[in-house]
Design a protein around this motif. Structure first.
Motif, PDB file in Angstrom:
ATOM      1  N   UNK A  80       0.835  -1.205   0.000  1.00 41.54           N
ATOM      2  CA  UNK A  80       0.000   0.000   0.000  1.00 41.54           C
ATOM      3  C   UNK A  80       0.872   1.258   0.000  1.00 41.54           C
ATOM      4  N   UNK A  81       1.917   1.266   0.825  1.00 46.72           N
ATOM      5  CA  UNK A  81       2.810   2.427   0.883  1.00 46.72           C
ATOM      6  C   UNK A  81       3.547   2.623  -0.437  1.00 46.72           C
ATOM      7  N   UNK A  82       4.029   1.516  -1.035  1.00 47.15           N
ATOM      8  CA  UNK A  82       4.676   1.597  -2.344  1.00 47.15           C
ATOM      9  C   UNK A  82       3.717   2.196  -3.378  1.00 47.15           C
ATOM     10  N   UNK A 125       8.156   7.833  -5.542  1.00 45.90           N
ATOM     11  CA  UNK A 125       8.983   6.681  -5.933  1.00 45.90           C
ATOM     12  C   UNK A 125       9.696   6.940  -7.256  1.00 45.90           C
ATOM     13  N   UNK A 126       9.017   7.628  -8.166  1.00 43.91           N
ATOM     14  CA  UNK A 126       9.645   7.950  -9.459  1.00 43.91           C
ATOM     15  C   UNK A 126      10.860   8.842  -9.257  1.00 43.91           C
ATOM     16  N   UNK A 127      10.715   9.830  -8.378  1.00 44.31           N
ATOM     17  CA  UNK A 127      11.827  10.736  -8.090  1.00 44.31           C
ATOM     18  C   UNK A 127      13.009   9.978  -7.479  1.00 44.31           C
ATOM     19  N   UNK A 151       9.810  -1.329  -5.622  1.00 44.69           N
ATOM     20  CA  UNK A 151       9.703   0.087  -5.992  1.00 44.69           C
ATOM     21  C   UNK A 151       9.664   0.233  -7.511  1.00 44.69           C
ATOM     22  N   UNK A 152      10.555  -0.450  -8.200  1.00 43.43           N
ATOM     23  CA  UNK A 152      10.601  -0.368  -9.666  1.00 43.43           C
ATOM     24  C   UNK A 152       9.309  -0.909 -10.262  1.00 43.43           C
ATOM     25  N   UNK A 153       8.793  -2.016  -9.704  1.00 46.97           N
ATOM     26  CA  UNK A 153       7.565  -2.618 -10.224  1.00 46.97           C
ATOM     27  C   UNK A 153       6.397  -1.649 -10.125  1.00 46.97           C
ATOM     28  N   UNK A 207       4.204   0.019 -12.965  1.00 42.90           N
ATOM     29  CA  UNK A 207       2.780  -0.317 -12.995  1.00 42.90           C
ATOM     30  C   UNK A 207       1.927   0.948 -13.016  1.00 42.90           C
ATOM     31  N   UNK A 208       2.218   1.869 -12.107  1.00 42.10           N
ATOM     32  CA  UNK A 208       1.410   3.081 -12.001  1.00 42.10           C
ATOM     33  C   UNK A 208       1.604   4.003 -13.206  1.00 42.10           C
TER      34      UNK A 208
END
Length: 222
Positions: free
Chosen positions: A52-54, A63-65, A137-139, A143-144
């Motif tokens: 959920x946090x990811x 996460x992208x940053x 994180x990469x996944x 995905x998003x």
């Protein structure tokens, strides 16, 4: 695509990823077979909260940053690889002790020094295993960014978060429940040490691989 199609695709892709063998899957299998249902369920809860946090961090762009900052991402890899290697070392050490002293029964082997003795510890291990895994994180960034458009409504994004969290909790809880039934426990009791050994090897291989990648990334920056 309309929002319903996006959410359905998101659910399918995420569920397929959940069933793939990895640190999260191995952690539930290892602990549900060794320590029982309660530990397995709280690990499932910790893993799903990590997911959920990811998901939230990916939706908000944080996460992208992180992923776009090589040094920061390498440090995350270093932390994650170290933690997974630590889990692998613990599992391999416990398996080696059990193989050297095969007469120790399953109950005696699960002493407080090895047993996840309380709910908080089980939850924390599940949460840390997921949130410190740089591959997760990469996944979720992928995905998003590929499935959830920036123009998606706030309610749609909220539903996406609920889907990702609930699918994770249901799958890992189901896995923990099945592996901790009395019938299943009777079947796998003799294999418990080998399951622990296999999971330990998986943690170690993944952890060392991530550590190596992080060290290479840091070395390339200097």
């Amino acid at each position: 695509m309309n929002e319903l199609t996006i959410l359905t695709t998101l659910a399918v892709v995420h569920f397929v990823a959940l069933m793939s063998p990895g640190p999260d899957f191995a952690l539930v299998v290892q602990n549900a077979t060794r320590y029982g249902r309660q530990t397995g369920l709280y690990i499932a809860l910790g893993l799903s909260c990590g997911i959920l946090l990811h998901s939230i961090l990916s939706l908000t762009g944080i996460s992208y940053l992180v992923h776009q900052q090589p040094i920061v991402f390498a440090l995350l890899q270093l932390a994650g690889g170290s933690y997974l290697s630590y889990l692998g070392y613990g599992a391999l050490k416990a398996s080696w002790s059990s193989l050297r002293q095969p007469k120790i029964n399953h109950t005696e082997a699960a002493q407080p020094s090895l047993l996840l003795s309380n709910r908080r510890e089980a939850f924390s291990r599940g949460f840390a295993t997921n949130i410190l895994n740089p591959k997760a994180l990469v996944f979720f960034v992928s995905l998003m960014s590929s499935l959830v458009p920036a123009s998606m409504s706030l309610s749609g994004k909220g539903i996406a978060l609920v889907i990702l969290w609930s699918l994770s909790l249901l799958w890992f809880s189901f896995l923990a429940w099945v592996l901790s039934t009395q019938r299943m426990q009777n079947k796998i009791k003799a294999m418990a040490v080998y399951i622990n050994l296999l999971c330990g090897l998986l943690f170690t291989v993944i952890g060392v691989t991530i550590l190596w990648q992080s060290l290479l990334a840091i070395a390339q920056r200097f």
